[in-house]
Design a protein around this motif. Structure first.
Motif, PDB file in Angstrom:
ATOM      1  N   GLY A 116       0.783  -1.153   0.134  1.00  0.00           N
ATOM      2  CA  GLY A 116      -0.054   0.016   0.036  1.00  0.00           C
ATOM      3  C   GLY A 116       0.902   1.209   0.048  1.00  0.00           C
ATOM      4  O   GLY A 116       0.162   2.321  -0.086  1.00  0.00           O
ATOM      5  N   TRP A 117       2.212   1.161   0.207  1.00  0.00           N
ATOM      6  CA  TRP A 117       3.103   2.278   0.045  1.00  0.00           C
ATOM      7  C   TRP A 117       3.525   2.495  -1.307  1.00  0.00           C
ATOM      8  O   TRP A 117       3.872   1.520  -2.174  1.00  0.00           O
ATOM      9  CB  TRP A 117       4.426   1.965   0.860  1.00  0.00           C
ATOM     10  CG  TRP A 117       3.853   2.004   2.387  1.00  0.00           C
ATOM     11  CD1 TRP A 117       3.632   0.901   3.066  1.00  0.00           C
ATOM     12  CD2 TRP A 117       3.748   3.138   3.370  1.00  0.00           C
ATOM     13  NE1 TRP A 117       3.251   1.262   4.388  1.00  0.00           N
ATOM     14  CE2 TRP A 117       3.409   2.697   4.508  1.00  0.00           C
ATOM     15  CE3 TRP A 117       3.920   4.586   3.167  1.00  0.00           C
ATOM     16  CZ2 TRP A 117       3.290   3.424   5.739  1.00  0.00           C
ATOM     17  CZ3 TRP A 117       3.656   5.160   4.307  1.00  0.00           C
ATOM     18  CH2 TRP A 117       3.491   4.888   5.517  1.00  0.00           C
ATOM     19  N   GLY A 118       4.023   3.706  -1.604  1.00  0.00           N
ATOM     20  CA  GLY A 118       4.346   3.840  -2.965  1.00  0.00           C
ATOM     21  C   GLY A 118       5.965   3.725  -2.937  1.00  0.00           C
ATOM     22  O   GLY A 118       6.550   3.318  -1.837  1.00  0.00           O
ATOM     23  N   GLN A 119       6.579   3.811  -4.219  1.00  0.00           N
ATOM     24  CA  GLN A 119       7.908   3.749  -4.201  1.00  0.00           C
ATOM     25  C   GLN A 119       8.915   4.395  -3.649  1.00  0.00           C
ATOM     26  O   GLN A 119      10.013   4.525  -3.424  1.00  0.00           O
ATOM     27  CB  GLN A 119       8.236   3.655  -5.667  1.00  0.00           C
ATOM     28  CG  GLN A 119       7.611   2.199  -6.334  1.00  0.00           C
ATOM     29  CD  GLN A 119       8.138   1.964  -7.774  1.00  0.00           C
ATOM     30  OE1 GLN A 119       8.853   2.919  -8.394  1.00  0.00           O
ATOM     31  NE2 GLN A 119       7.836   0.801  -8.135  1.00  0.00           N
TER      32      GLN A 119
END
Length: 127
Positions: A116-119
């Motif tokens: 659910g986290w971006g890069q």
């Protein structure tokens, strides 16, 4: 010749749930055990869960307590309910059906579990 129809794969966040389904059509292929295997990127295929015609089930240690396998013998259908999914559950899931000691596999369905986290993006502050 047996044909496999697999469905239910998709993308989900860590902690989420998915249910995979697999129906096997048969002509002369008499089905015994059914189940699921999976293959993560860069890793060998591994057993996930299996169930006999009598309903006896077994699970890989990595999924025990989180996944539930079930089947309908009359419909030649097996399901895999996957709960509390983890990022390491990501992979292609293959349905298998066995007869006379020989297994046959479907083409697989992709399961992707993300954090659910971006890069991330780099921020640099210079004087």
């Amino acid at each position: 010749q047996a044909q496999f129809v697999e469905s239910g794969g998709g993308s989900v966040q860590v902690g989420g749930s998915l249910t995979l389904s697999c129906t096997v059509s048969q002509s002369t292929f008499g089905i015994d055990g059914m189940g699921w295997e999976r293959q993560a990127p860069g890793k060998p295929r591994e057993f996930v869960a299996g169930i006999s015609t009598g309903g006896m089930s077994r699970y890989a240690d990595a999924v025990g307590g989180r996944f539930i396998i079930s089947r309908d013998n009359a419909k030649n259908t097996v399901w895999l309910r996957m709960n509390m999914l983890r990022s390491e559950d990501t992979g292609v899931y293959f349905c298998y059906a066995g007869a006379n000691g020989e297994n046959r596999w479907g083409r697989g369905t992709q399961v992707t579990v993300s954090s659910g986290w971006g890069q991330g993006t780099q921020v640099t502050v210079s004087s």
